[in-house]
Scaffold this motif. Structure first.
Motif, PDB file in Angstrom:
ATOM      1  N   ARG A 193      -4.343  -0.631 -16.442  1.00  0.00           N
ATOM      2  CA  ARG A 193      -4.317  -1.221 -15.118  1.00  0.00           C
ATOM      3  C   ARG A 193      -2.875  -1.403 -14.680  1.00  0.00           C
ATOM      4  NH1 ARG A 193      -6.543  -6.756 -15.423  1.00  0.00           N
ATOM      5  NH2 ARG A 193      -4.410  -7.390 -15.881  1.00  0.00           N
ATOM      6  N   ALA A 194      -2.546  -0.907 -13.519  1.00  0.00           N
ATOM      7  CA  ALA A 194      -1.212  -1.085 -12.953  1.00  0.00           C
ATOM      8  C   ALA A 194      -1.331  -2.005 -11.750  1.00  0.00           C
ATOM      9  CB  ALA A 194      -0.621   0.254 -12.529  1.00  0.00           C
ATOM     10  N   THR A 195      -0.477  -3.030 -11.691  1.00  0.00           N
ATOM     11  CA  THR A 195      -0.502  -3.993 -10.601  1.00  0.00           C
ATOM     12  C   THR A 195       0.745  -3.836  -9.755  1.00  0.00           C
ATOM     13  OG1 THR A 195      -1.704  -5.542 -12.008  1.00  0.00           O
ATOM     14  CG2 THR A 195      -0.690  -6.432 -10.016  1.00  0.00           C
ATOM     15  N   ILE A 196       0.546  -3.685  -8.457  1.00  0.00           N
ATOM     16  CA  ILE A 196       1.668  -3.562  -7.532  1.00  0.00           C
ATOM     17  C   ILE A 196       1.588  -4.700  -6.520  1.00  0.00           C
ATOM     18  CG2 ILE A 196       2.716  -2.154  -5.724  1.00  0.00           C
ATOM     19  CD1 ILE A 196       1.919   0.286  -7.228  1.00  0.00           C
ATOM     20  N   HIS A 197       2.642  -5.496  -6.456  1.00  0.00           N
ATOM     21  CA  HIS A 197       2.710  -6.546  -5.451  1.00  0.00           C
ATOM     22  C   HIS A 197       4.162  -6.691  -5.016  1.00  0.00           C
ATOM     23  CE1 HIS A 197       4.107  -9.301  -8.656  1.00  0.00           C
ATOM     24  NE2 HIS A 197       3.178  -8.720  -9.380  1.00  0.00           N
ATOM     25  N   LYS A 198       4.404  -7.585  -4.114  1.00  0.00           N
ATOM     26  CA  LYS A 198       5.709  -7.667  -3.465  1.00  0.00           C
ATOM     27  C   LYS A 198       6.831  -7.917  -4.475  1.00  0.00           C
ATOM     28  CE  LYS A 198       8.312 -10.274  -0.006  1.00  0.00           C
ATOM     29  NZ  LYS A 198       8.285 -11.413   0.935  1.00  0.00           N
ATOM     30  N   LEU A 208       0.822  -1.207   0.000  1.00  0.00           N
ATOM     31  CA  LEU A 208       0.000   0.000   0.000  1.00  0.00           C
ATOM     32  C   LEU A 208       0.857   1.259   0.000  1.00  0.00           C
ATOM     33  CD1 LEU A 208      -2.945  -0.845   2.428  1.00  0.00           C
ATOM     34  CD2 LEU A 208      -2.955  -0.736  -0.067  1.00  0.00           C
ATOM     35  N   GLY A 209       1.988   1.214   0.718  1.00  0.00           N
ATOM     36  CA  GLY A 209       2.874   2.376   0.729  1.00  0.00           C
ATOM     37  C   GLY A 209       3.381   2.706  -0.652  1.00  0.00           C
ATOM     38  N   ALA A 210       3.816   1.668  -1.375  1.00  0.00           N
ATOM     39  CA  ALA A 210       4.299   1.891  -2.737  1.00  0.00           C
ATOM     40  C   ALA A 210       3.174   2.346  -3.656  1.00  0.00           C
ATOM     41  CB  ALA A 210       4.937   0.610  -3.265  1.00  0.00           C
ATOM     42  N   ALA A 211       1.989   1.731  -3.517  1.00  0.00           N
ATOM     43  CA  ALA A 211       0.866   2.080  -4.380  1.00  0.00           C
ATOM     44  C   ALA A 211       0.429   3.526  -4.171  1.00  0.00           C
ATOM     45  CB  ALA A 211      -0.301   1.130  -4.118  1.00  0.00           C
ATOM     46  N   LYS A 212       0.346   3.964  -2.925  1.00  0.00           N
ATOM     47  CA  LYS A 212      -0.055   5.339  -2.636  1.00  0.00           C
ATOM     48  C   LYS A 212       0.969   6.337  -3.161  1.00  0.00           C
ATOM     49  CE  LYS A 212      -2.821   4.157   1.434  1.00  0.00           C
ATOM     50  NZ  LYS A 212      -2.950   4.260   2.905  1.00  0.00           N
ATOM     51  N   ASP A 213       2.244   5.952  -3.087  1.00  0.00           N
ATOM     52  CA  ASP A 213       3.292   6.823  -3.614  1.00  0.00           C
ATOM     53  C   ASP A 213       3.139   6.998  -5.122  1.00  0.00           C
ATOM     54  OD1 ASP A 213       5.474   8.412  -3.748  1.00  0.00           O
ATOM     55  OD2 ASP A 213       6.957   6.849  -3.356  1.00  0.00           O
ATOM     56  N   VAL A 214       2.921   5.877  -5.824  1.00  0.00           N
ATOM     57  CA  VAL A 214       2.730   5.936  -7.271  1.00  0.00           C
ATOM     58  C   VAL A 214       1.476   6.732  -7.611  1.00  0.00           C
ATOM     59  CG1 VAL A 214       2.246   4.565  -9.327  1.00  0.00           C
ATOM     60  CG2 VAL A 214       3.988   3.805  -7.711  1.00  0.00           C
ATOM     61  N   ALA A 215       0.386   6.486  -6.876  1.00  0.00           N
ATOM     62  CA  ALA A 215      -0.860   7.208  -7.145  1.00  0.00           C
ATOM     63  C   ALA A 215      -0.684   8.708  -6.950  1.00  0.00           C
ATOM     64  CB  ALA A 215      -1.967   6.682  -6.228  1.00  0.00           C
ATOM     65  N   ALA A 216       0.040   9.100  -5.905  1.00  0.00           N
ATOM     66  CA  ALA A 216       0.263  10.528  -5.661  1.00  0.00           C
ATOM     67  C   ALA A 216       1.068  11.151  -6.791  1.00  0.00           C
ATOM     68  CB  ALA A 216       0.991  10.712  -4.331  1.00  0.00           C
ATOM     69  N   LEU A 255      12.492   3.280  -3.229  1.00  0.00           N
ATOM     70  CA  LEU A 255      12.114   3.064  -4.615  1.00  0.00           C
ATOM     71  C   LEU A 255      10.655   2.638  -4.713  1.00  0.00           C
ATOM     72  CD1 LEU A 255      15.065   1.097  -6.238  1.00  0.00           C
ATOM     73  CD2 LEU A 255      14.466   3.481  -6.579  1.00  0.00           C
ATOM     74  N   CYS A 256       9.996   3.055  -5.795  1.00  0.00           N
ATOM     75  CA  CYS A 256       8.662   2.563  -6.122  1.00  0.00           C
ATOM     76  C   CYS A 256       8.737   1.973  -7.519  1.00  0.00           C
ATOM     77  CB  CYS A 256       7.624   3.688  -6.103  1.00  0.00           C
ATOM     78  SG  CYS A 256       7.341   4.355  -4.447  1.00  0.00           S
ATOM     79  N   VAL A 257       8.272   0.753  -7.675  1.00  0.00           N
ATOM     80  CA  VAL A 257       8.306   0.077  -8.958  1.00  0.00           C
ATOM     81  C   VAL A 257       6.876  -0.121  -9.443  1.00  0.00           C
ATOM     82  CG1 VAL A 257       9.059  -1.974 -10.204  1.00  0.00           C
ATOM     83  CG2 VAL A 257      10.416  -1.095  -8.294  1.00  0.00           C
ATOM     84  N   LEU A 258       6.608   0.288 -10.661  1.00  0.00           N
ATOM     85  CA  LEU A 258       5.284   0.152 -11.253  1.00  0.00           C
ATOM     86  C   LEU A 258       5.396  -0.734 -12.485  1.00  0.00           C
ATOM     87  CD1 LEU A 258       2.291   0.891 -11.678  1.00  0.00           C
ATOM     88  CD2 LEU A 258       3.073   2.896 -12.941  1.00  0.00           C
ATOM     89  N   ARG A 259       4.693  -1.861 -12.465  1.00  0.00           N
ATOM     90  CA  ARG A 259       4.646  -2.727 -13.635  1.00  0.00           C
ATOM     91  C   ARG A 259       3.261  -2.601 -14.245  1.00  0.00           C
ATOM     92  NH1 ARG A 259       6.394  -8.733 -12.776  1.00  0.00           N
ATOM     93  NH2 ARG A 259       8.426  -7.716 -12.764  1.00  0.00           N
ATOM     94  N   SER A 260       3.210  -2.128 -15.457  1.00  0.00           N
ATOM     95  CA  SER A 260       1.942  -1.899 -16.129  1.00  0.00           C
ATOM     96  C   SER A 260       1.874  -2.739 -17.386  1.00  0.00           C
ATOM     97  CB  SER A 260       1.786  -0.412 -16.495  1.00  0.00           C
ATOM     98  OG  SER A 260       0.711  -0.236 -17.379  1.00  0.00           O
ATOM     99  N   GLU A 261       0.674  -3.248 -17.686  1.00  0.00           N
ATOM    100  CA  GLU A 261       0.495  -4.024 -18.905  1.00  0.00           C
ATOM    101  C   GLU A 261       0.741  -3.186 -20.147  1.00  0.00           C
ATOM    102  OE1 GLU A 261      -3.431  -5.558 -18.680  1.00  0.00           O
ATOM    103  OE2 GLU A 261      -2.911  -7.159 -17.286  1.00  0.00           O
ATOM    104  N   ASN A 262       0.514  -1.872 -20.054  1.00  0.00           N
ATOM    105  CA  ASN A 262       0.668  -1.003 -21.211  1.00  0.00           C
ATOM    106  C   ASN A 262       2.049  -0.363 -21.285  1.00  0.00           C
ATOM    107  OD1 ASN A 262      -2.302  -0.831 -20.147  1.00  0.00           O
ATOM    108  ND2 ASN A 262      -2.419  -0.486 -22.349  1.00  0.00           N
ATOM    109  N   TRP A 263       2.636  -0.100 -20.142  1.00  0.00           N
ATOM    110  CA  TRP A 263       3.856   0.691 -20.139  1.00  0.00           C
ATOM    111  C   TRP A 263       5.105  -0.117 -19.811  1.00  0.00           C
ATOM    112  CZ3 TRP A 263       0.852   4.079 -16.263  1.00  0.00           C
ATOM    113  CH2 TRP A 263      -0.132   4.789 -16.950  1.00  0.00           C
TER     114      TRP A 263
END
Length: 313
Positions: free
Chosen positions: A258-263, A212-220, A293-301
């Motif tokens: 859709r962006a998926t964030i998991h461990k 959630l910490g990483a996801a909120k950082d990416v969302a912000a 670090l925040c890592v975002l893995r996206s199906e599109n990007w």
């Protein structure tokens, strides 16, 4: 009895008016100093339709209509062309609907107009849908309703030169017909209620805070760049259920990223600090700034990595 009550209700609450020209301009224009006059309004209108089609042709619909009065024909024609360009920009750059801009033939021209400019939207099946019109009315309506003004020459009066233009909820039909597929409606990014959905996935309770910490950082960060982001942090749902909901959800049209964030994608080799070479690093830049670090893995990007210091890798 029911028919009588209906007639009373209609008599009291439903008022039909003719074309707006006389009601507005006839009262407000007296001199060339009152010109040009531009009126823009949103209104519900009714018309007789033997066979209605949702959004495209209905017995009652909401539209935006504009009316202008000018001192010269050149000024009125320029306004009519300006407004059809506005409608073209709305369709192409906001709604992502391809259109063909042109002039109606005399048979298709608005009754009483000298020229009708139009934008015809191209649907997936190859059909054209009239999506906005702008009319150069000349002095025809001014003569019919006797709308005159005192010119700058003393003692000389003339009829105003007018335009009329508008779009309606038919654009919603054009949007649906252009951007729908078997999976539902996909609104263009500029009008989508939600542009990006971030789906948080964790297996154990001790992973939840980290994810959630990483996801909120990416969302912000995405919101700071102007994106409309929805963070799905619901617990108790399997990943497949969340994915399916976001893919098929009809109450929030427009989602397609859709962006998926998991461990597994949060850290690379468990290195959770900003690497060397960061512009905020101490000294010669060999130790990094120590930010998370925040890592975002996206199906599109693909996979994108941000540090909370603001650097993108």
């Amino acid at each position: 009895m029911h028919r009588r009550l209906l007639a009373i209700a209609i008599e009291r609450f439903l008022r039909l008016r003719a074309f707006s020209f006389r009601h507005m301009f006839g009262r407000w224009i007296g001199s060339y100093r009152d010109l040009p006059l531009c009126i823009n309004q949103w209104a519900n209108v009714v018309r007789w339709e033997m066979r209605t089609r949702l959004f495209l042709r209905t017995a009652e619909f909401l539209w935006q209509e504009g009316h202008t009065a000018h001192e010269s024909a050149e000024e009125a024609r320029e306004k009519a062309i300006e407004m059809i360009n506005v409608y073209e920009d709305l369709c192409v750059n906001q709604l992502a609907i391809p259109v063909v801009k042109g002039i109606k033939s005399p048979m298709e021209r608005f009754a009483g107009a000298e020229e009708t400019y139009t934008v015809e939207a191209m649907m997936q099946n190859g059909w054209a849908l009239q999506s906005g019109t702008s009319h150069f009315l000349g002095q025809n309506f001014a003569k019919a309703f006797d709308v005159t003004f005192n010119t700058s020459v003393e003692g000389v009066t003339d009829h105003v030169w007018a335009t009329s233009w508008g779009v309606s909820t038919r654009l919603m039909g054009a949007l649906i017909m252009t951007h729908s597929d078997d999976s539902g409606l996909c609104c263009p990014p500029k009008v989508a209620a939600i542009q990006i959905a971030i789906v948080c996935i964790w297996k154990k309770a001790d992973q939840k805070e980290m994810v959630l910490g990483a996801a909120k950082d990416v969302a912000a960060r995405l919101r700071s760049r102007g994106f409309r982001v929805e963070l799905d942090d619901r617990d108790g749902m399997r990943p497949g259920a969340k994915y399916y909901e976001w893919e098929r959800k009809v109450s929030l049209p427009g989602y397609r990223r859709r962006a998926t964030i998991h461990k597994q994608v949060m850290h690379i080799e468990n290195k959770n600090i900003c690497p060397t070479g960061c512009s905020l690093a101490d000294g010669d830049g060999t130790t990094g700034c120590g930010k998370r670090l925040c890592v975002l893995r996206s199906e599109n990007w693909g996979t994108q990595v941000w540090s909370s210091c603001g650097r993108e890798f």
